[in-house]
Write an enzyme that holds these catalytic residues in place. Structure first.
Site, mmCIF file in Angstrom:
data_model
loop_
_atom_site.group_PDB
_atom_site.id
_atom_site.type_symbol
_atom_site.label_atom_id
_atom_site.label_comp_id
_atom_site.label_asym_id
_atom_site.label_seq_id
_atom_site.Cartn_x
_atom_site.Cartn_y
_atom_site.Cartn_z
ATOM 1 N N GLN A 115 -4.249 -1.654 9.842
ATOM 2 C CA GLN A 115 -4.200 -2.977 9.228
ATOM 3 C C GLN A 115 -4.722 -4.037 10.197
ATOM 4 O OE1 GLN A 115 -3.455 -3.466 6.052
ATOM 5 N NE2 GLN A 115 -3.556 -5.690 6.082
ATOM 6 N N ASP B 20 -10.712 2.734 4.489
ATOM 7 C CA ASP B 20 -11.037 1.303 4.419
ATOM 8 C C ASP B 20 -12.551 1.088 4.321
ATOM 9 O OD1 ASP B 20 -9.047 -0.649 4.345
ATOM 10 O OD2 ASP B 20 -8.560 -0.416 6.468
ATOM 11 N N LYS C 180 0.839 -1.211 0.000
ATOM 12 C CA LYS C 180 0.000 0.000 0.000
ATOM 13 C C LYS C 180 0.875 1.262 0.000
ATOM 14 C CE LYS C 180 -3.711 -2.508 2.293
ATOM 15 N NZ LYS C 180 -4.496 -2.782 3.501
#
Ligand code: GUN
Length: 293
Positions: free
Chosen positions: A97, A120, A53
């Site tokens: 994460q 997200d 990412k």
């Protein structure tokens, strides 16, 4: 023979489009989008994902910050990190994460994220806004799949879409998105899951099948109809001594059997996976432009 939906190439097109946008922002003296990623612990797969990412950000010209913490960080300390990111005007969007260590509540952390920075799309506010068809951050895998359907101009209106899997981050949002009054969407949606009887009988009726259950090779040739659009979300690691890494990535679809019957199909690897990462970049751009609220 199916048309192969090339997620790798489509993701590169999206990154090129974003890179061009960044140049324009830079030229006009606007702020460069800035994504932060929070990584807790040493899980190998999580490290690989987060590094990917951050690399993607570099490729398109975004700013990025990686915040790494020891697995022993307390929940209170992590919540404080989240608060700081919420208040930092430099950061447009960020992700924490997952998975987190067991002593930390994923729910508490997710709910602490400012929904306007939740690229997200995991915060209940974003999920609720998506359900109500309001501007919202849509989680990366469903958003990436919607981009593929759109960019390949796949007809969806009035079609029967069968989603196999009901996870929070893929199956459930996919079912909602495909039933909404939008393009892509306007489908009649059936959700199949681990308690569904005769999944094959149902998937055989589908014009569009989205396989997101996490079982390698689950969807066999006799479970799809001729010409169906088949989207494979699975990425299971299976041992493969012929690979340098020692494993191969397998989708939820038995590609050899399904591809000859399908109209369109996404491969694994190179289908949905790269689009997930590209979708996070799209969400970050939207966050920086305050376009999702
Ligand atoms: N772990 C696996 N996939 C994801 C993702 O898309 N976002 C976050 N935050 N964690 C993940």
């Amino acid at each position: 023979m199916a048309i192969i939906i090339d997620g790798k190439a489509t993701a590169q097109i999206i990154r090129d489009e974003i890179a061009e946008k960044v140049l324009e922002l830079r030229k006009n003296g606007h702020k460069i989008p800035h994504l932060a990623a929070v990584l807790v612990g040493n899980d190998g797969a999580s490290q690989t994902y987060v590094n990917g990412k951050v690399n993607d950000c570099r490729q398109v010209g975004f700013e990025s910050t990686l915040k790494k913490f020891d697995a022993g960080i307390s929940e209170a300390e992590l919540l404080k990190v989240v608060e700081e990111l919420n208040e930092d005007p430099e950061i447009d969007g960020y992700i924490v994460q997952l998975p987190l260590p067991e002593h930390i509540s994923t729910q508490k952390v997710t709910e602490k994220i400012n929904p306007e920075k939740d690229v997200d799309g995991f915060h209940p506010v974003n999920v609720g806004r998506m359900v109500k068809n309001l501007p919202a951050f849509i989680s990366a895998t469903p958003f990436g799949i919607m981009q593929l359907l759109q960019r390949y101009k796949i007809e969806t209106e009035g079609k029967h879409c069968v989603v196999i899997g009901r996870s929070d981050i893929v199956g459930t949002p996919m079912a909602i998105l495909m039933s909404r009054k939008t393009y892509p969407g306007n489908c009649t949606v059936t959700v199949c899951h681990s308690r569904t009887k005769n999944i094959g009988e149902i998937s055989k009726e589908a014009d569009i099948v989205i396989a997101a259950l996490g079982k390698a090779g689950f969807l066999r040739g006799d479970m799809v109809k001729e010409g169906a659009v088949v989207i494979d979300v699975g990425i299971t690691r299976v041992q493969d001594a012929s690979k340098k890494s020692g494993y191969a990535l397998k989708g939820d679809v038995n590609f050899e059997e399904v591809e000859p019957k399908a109209g369109y199909i996404t491969p694994v690897p190179g289908g949905v996976g790269p689009m997930t990462r590209a979708a996070l970049l799209l969400n970050t751009l939207l966050a920086a432009q305050k376009k999702s609220y």
